[in-house]
Design a protein around this motif. Structure first.
Motif, PDB file in Angstrom:
ATOM      1  N   PRO A 195       0.846  -1.194   0.000  1.00 27.81           N
ATOM      2  CA  PRO A 195       0.000   0.000   0.000  1.00 27.81           C
ATOM      3  C   PRO A 195       0.886   1.250   0.000  1.00 27.81           C
ATOM      4  N   TYR A 196       0.461   2.289  -0.716  1.00 28.49           N
ATOM      5  CA  TYR A 196       1.268   3.505  -0.789  1.00 28.49           C
ATOM      6  C   TYR A 196       1.506   4.102   0.597  1.00 28.49           C
ATOM      7  N   PHE A 197       0.524   3.975   1.446  1.00 31.23           N
ATOM      8  CA  PHE A 197       0.600   4.579   2.778  1.00 31.23           C
ATOM      9  C   PHE A 197       1.823   4.104   3.565  1.00 31.23           C
ATOM     10  N   SER A 198       2.358   2.926   3.196  1.00 31.29           N
ATOM     11  CA  SER A 198       3.551   2.450   3.915  1.00 31.29           C
ATOM     12  C   SER A 198       4.727   3.415   3.721  1.00 31.29           C
ATOM     13  N   HIS A 199       4.737   4.113   2.588  1.00 34.79           N
ATOM     14  CA  HIS A 199       5.847   5.030   2.306  1.00 34.79           C
ATOM     15  C   HIS A 199       5.896   6.219   3.271  1.00 34.79           C
ATOM     16  N   PRO A 200       4.826   7.008   3.396  1.00 39.68           N
ATOM     17  CA  PRO A 200       4.894   8.101   4.385  1.00 39.68           C
ATOM     18  C   PRO A 200       5.197   7.602   5.798  1.00 39.68           C
ATOM     19  N   LEU A 228       2.132  13.428   5.824  1.00 40.42           N
ATOM     20  CA  LEU A 228       1.310  14.108   4.816  1.00 40.42           C
ATOM     21  C   LEU A 228       2.064  14.436   3.535  1.00 40.42           C
ATOM     22  N   HIS A 229       3.370  14.131   3.494  1.00 41.76           N
ATOM     23  CA  HIS A 229       4.200  14.777   2.479  1.00 41.76           C
ATOM     24  C   HIS A 229       3.834  14.498   1.023  1.00 41.76           C
ATOM     25  N   ASP A 230       3.191  13.366   0.745  1.00 39.36           N
ATOM     26  CA  ASP A 230       2.838  13.089  -0.649  1.00 39.36           C
ATOM     27  C   ASP A 230       1.362  13.316  -0.954  1.00 39.36           C
ATOM     28  N   THR A 231       0.609  13.780   0.028  1.00 42.59           N
ATOM     29  CA  THR A 231      -0.839  13.873  -0.194  1.00 42.59           C
ATOM     30  C   THR A 231      -1.199  14.934  -1.223  1.00 42.59           C
ATOM     31  N   HIS A 262      14.057   6.318   1.753  1.00 45.06           N
ATOM     32  CA  HIS A 262      13.085   5.232   1.596  1.00 45.06           C
ATOM     33  C   HIS A 262      12.880   4.881   0.125  1.00 45.06           C
ATOM     34  N   ASN A 263      12.840   5.886  -0.739  1.00 39.37           N
ATOM     35  CA  ASN A 263      12.687   5.600  -2.169  1.00 39.37           C
ATOM     36  C   ASN A 263      13.882   4.823  -2.708  1.00 39.37           C
ATOM     37  N   MET A 264      15.068   5.117  -2.194  1.00 42.45           N
ATOM     38  CA  MET A 264      16.254   4.380  -2.627  1.00 42.45           C
ATOM     39  C   MET A 264      16.226   2.941  -2.118  1.00 42.45           C
TER      40      MET A 264
HETATM   41 MN    MN Z   1       7.552  10.592  -0.836  1.00 41.15          MN
END
Ligand code: MN
Length: 712
Positions: free
Chosen positions: A44-49, A71-74, A142-144
């Motif tokens: 789920p995307y939510f795991s990222h934030p 909230l950073h990607d919302t 985290h993206n890396m």
């Molecule tokens: Mn992000």
């Protein structure tokens, strides 16, 4: 996946005053906004934030940073708007989210835009609040970590390159070594997978073989410290594949030749203990010469402090030992984030954000070591930049050598145009002062001020230069326009037609000028001939008898404006096209040292270098000028003499005869003082140059009737 309760627990562990309710709301808001979006990994995307928040929790950042992480990607990726966030979470969090969103958008364009530019914007964004950058770093980490899930190879490489060239160096500059190590290693794994794998394999092999070695050395170190009763923690680790690869590259050595792939860290309480430990280690093991570095007494520019030394360990391996206090260790791992933490519930950045940023910029300014610096050549762009602040703490980045005028134009063109003065760090300074990193600059403006052409000589930014030139051009244009108009009026009279705006307007559109003024300027500049204009404007005019027209159209004499003897051509250092005239106070002559004052709207007034009227003038408005060597030697200039002669019949005539005889031409004469015996006269004489005037002065002095003659 991290639960809300885990987050809260971790936050509360270092910040008991954190706003629980707000955090819970952010958690739910983000979860709902991201809904069933999924990441490339299928999670789920939510795991990222959540993961980003978790990284920031490790850095012990404040509650608002954690909420921003959630909230950073919302705003970028969901239907949520910044307005909503502002209403629900307040302006500060909205500002942070906005900062991160803007940075993310920048990344999306980074293939098109130059990375350097990207980088600068990044630094700028950082200025609004350093937490934006910390968050961006965590986001990148985290993206890396999850980059391998992305199938698009070129996209992966782009992200990895950006990480290596921009984010890892930034993390390092900010002293966040653990983030930097991780970012570099992850990027290296993508950019040079083969090499990474090979080093990793060998390291694994070594780890297995040296598992005992590390354990043994740790044991030995602990025993040695225990003997003298020092309490401290001792850790050992293998270096990362990337740091090993870099070392191999830098020193062009092979893996086998690498000595210290093991590093040991001894963390103690107090500074004196660091040196004690050093002494103990040096007395127990053989010291490798040239490896000792004392970053405690001389910290690295990013505030890193530690003792480094290299010794031959108990198993005859070279090992690196780092000795530092707990505080130093924290700073080395968290870097700037260490300053951002809660300490005893007090936000230490309160009110100090500004001074703080300055010190960060000082860090950015200096390289930690030439080697490291060259390694990240991308950071060289910091070298030719200075970062300054507005009084409100907004950061303005400028090229090196920039002045308050560049600063003013960087804020806004209008501010630049109207600048009259500048305070640098609270002190009034000349506008040509070169700015330094961290300077706070306050520009004072005046509504009716115009750019001074002298500014062009010291500004370094293209923006400032372009604006100033544009202003000079527009001023020039006004002059050409006036000249064109008078030429045309004169021509009209010659042709026996009356000058009419309407007729000229028609001619202007015939010749395809947008405005009548454009036509006039073109005439003044010599691009358009008056004859053609009149032919079009007055097609039905009658050819007059040339003899009759002369009498009718007699004009007051206009000084010939031919190229050859225009006075501005005899002076070097003028701004081309600017009006100029000689000052009436000092009457400068060829041969005099001269300076010019720029008078807005009136051009340049030329004075002798030591003219008293220049003493109170702002040096920024002065132009250093000189006479052209190949100036028109037949041009005449007016020099002024004060002559005192004996009141006797024929004295005046004798003086005038003498001046004329020596090729001087009296153009003006005024009695300023008259007594029974003496007359004081001011005599303006047209001469070739200074030498000529001095000659005439000497001639006059030699006359019996002259008491004294002096230049004034
Ligand atoms: Mn992000």
């Amino acid at each position: 996946m991290l639960q809300e309760s885990d987050l809260l627990l971790r936050l509360k562990s270092y910040d008991p005053t954190a706003d629980e309710e707000l955090l819970a709301r952010a958690y739910r808001f983000s979860q709902k906004a991201h809904g069933d979006q999924v990441r490339a990994s299928g999670e789920p995307y939510f795991s990222h934030p959540l993961e980003v928040a978790s990284i920031l929790l490790d850095l012990k950042l404040d509650c608002f940073s954690i909420i921003t992480a959630l909230l950073h990607d919302t705003v970028e990726d969901t239907l949520a708007t910044l307005e909503e966030i502002k209403i629900q979470f307040g302006p500060e969090i909205a500002r942070l989210v906005d900062g991160v969103t803007k940075l993310s958008r920048l990344e999306l364009q980074s293939e098109a835009t130059k990375q350097a530019e990207n980088f600068q914007k990044l630094v700028l964004a950082m200025s609004s609040d350093i937490r934006v950058l910390l968050l961006k770093l965590a986001d990148r980490v985290h993206n890396m970590r999850t980059l391998h899930h992305i199938n698009d190879d070129s996209k992966c490489r782009r992200i990895a390159r950006e990480t290596m060239e921009i984010y890892a160096p930034l993390a390092e500059r900010m002293g966040m070594h653990s983030l930097k190590d991780e970012l570099e290693d992850l990027a290296f794994a993508t950019l040079n997978a083969e090499m990474h794998q090979s080093i990793k394999t060998r390291l694994n092999f070594l780890r297995e073989a040296s598992e005992d070695a590390i354990g043994f050395i740790l044991e030995d170190l602990r025993r040695v410290l225990g003997e003298v009763g020092i309490k401290g923690t001792v850790n050992g680790r293998l270096k990362t594949p990337y740091s090993i690869w870099r070392k191999m590259q830098q020193k062009s050595i092979t893996f086998e030749q690498l000595s210290d792939i093991m590093a040991f860290r001894i963390v103690v309480e107090e500074v004196p203990e660091c040196y004690q430990v050093l002494g103990i280690i040096h007395s127990h093991y053989l010291v490798v010469p040239g490896r000792f570095k004392d970053y405690i007494s001389t910290p690295k520019p990013n505030n890193y402090q530690s003792l480094h030394t290299g010794v031959i360990g108990p198993l005859n391996q070279r090992i690196e030992a780092q000795i530092r206090t707990k505080d130093m260790n924290q700073i080395s791992e968290l870097g700037v984030a260490a300053h951002w933490q809660y300490k005893r519930g007090v936000r230490i950045h309160d009110g100090k954000q500004y001074a703080w940023l300055r010190s960060l910029l000082e860090i950015l300014e200096q390289a930690s070591s030439p080697e490291e610096f060259l390694e990240h050549t991308k950071l060289e762009m910091f070298q030719d930049q200075v970062f300054c602040f507005t009084p409100k703490g907004e950061l303005i980045s400028l090229p090196k050598g920039a002045t308050p005028i560049d600063f003013a134009y960087a804020i806004h063109s209008e501010v630049g145009d109207r600048t009259v003065g500048a305070k640098i760090n609270g002190r009034q300074m000349p506008l040509r002062t070169v700015l330094n990193n961290g300077d706070q600059v306050e520009i004072s403006t005046y509504q009716h001020q115009c750019p001074s052409p002298t500014w062009e000589r010291f500004v370094v930014t293209g923006k400032a230069r372009a604006r100033i030139r544009r202003f000079i051009r527009s001023q020039q244009r006004d002059q050409f326009k006036e000249l064109g108009k008078s030429l045309l009026q004169k021509a009209c009279m010659k042709e026996g037609v009356s000058y009419s705006e309407k007729a000229i307007g028609l001619a202007a559109s015939y010749f395809q000028y947008a405005l009548t003024d454009d036509l006039l300027a073109a005439i003044g500049e010599g691009i358009q001939s008056t004859r053609e204009v009149i032919a079009v404007a007055y097609p039905n005019r009658q050819k007059k008898d040339p003899k009759a027209s002369i009498a009718e159209t007699e004009l007051p004499k206009i000084a010939p404006k031919t190229e050859g003897n225009h006075p501005s051509l005899s002076i070097e250092g003028l701004i081309p096209g600017m009006a100029m005239h000689f000052a009436g106070c000092c009457h400068p002559l060829p041969g005099d040292k001269i300076r010019g004052i720029v008078v807005t709207g009136r051009g340049v007034t030329i004075h002798t270098f030591d003219c008293e009227s220049l003493h109170s003038i702002d040096p920024d408005r002065l132009l250093d000028l000189s006479w052209h060597d190949d100036r028109n030697k037949s041009a005449r200039h007016v020099g002024r003499l004060k002559v005192t002669f004996i009141n006797k019949a024929g004295s005046l005539a004798a003086m005038s005869t003498a001046i004329t005889k020596h090729q001087g031409n009296i153009v003006n004469l005024k009695v300023i003082n008259r007594t029974v015996d003496f007359w004081d006269l001011i005599v303006d004489v047209e001469v070739k140059d200074l030498e000529h005037l001095i000659h005439i002065k000497t001639v006059l002095r030699s006359l019996a009737i002259i008491h004294n003659a002096d230049r004034i």
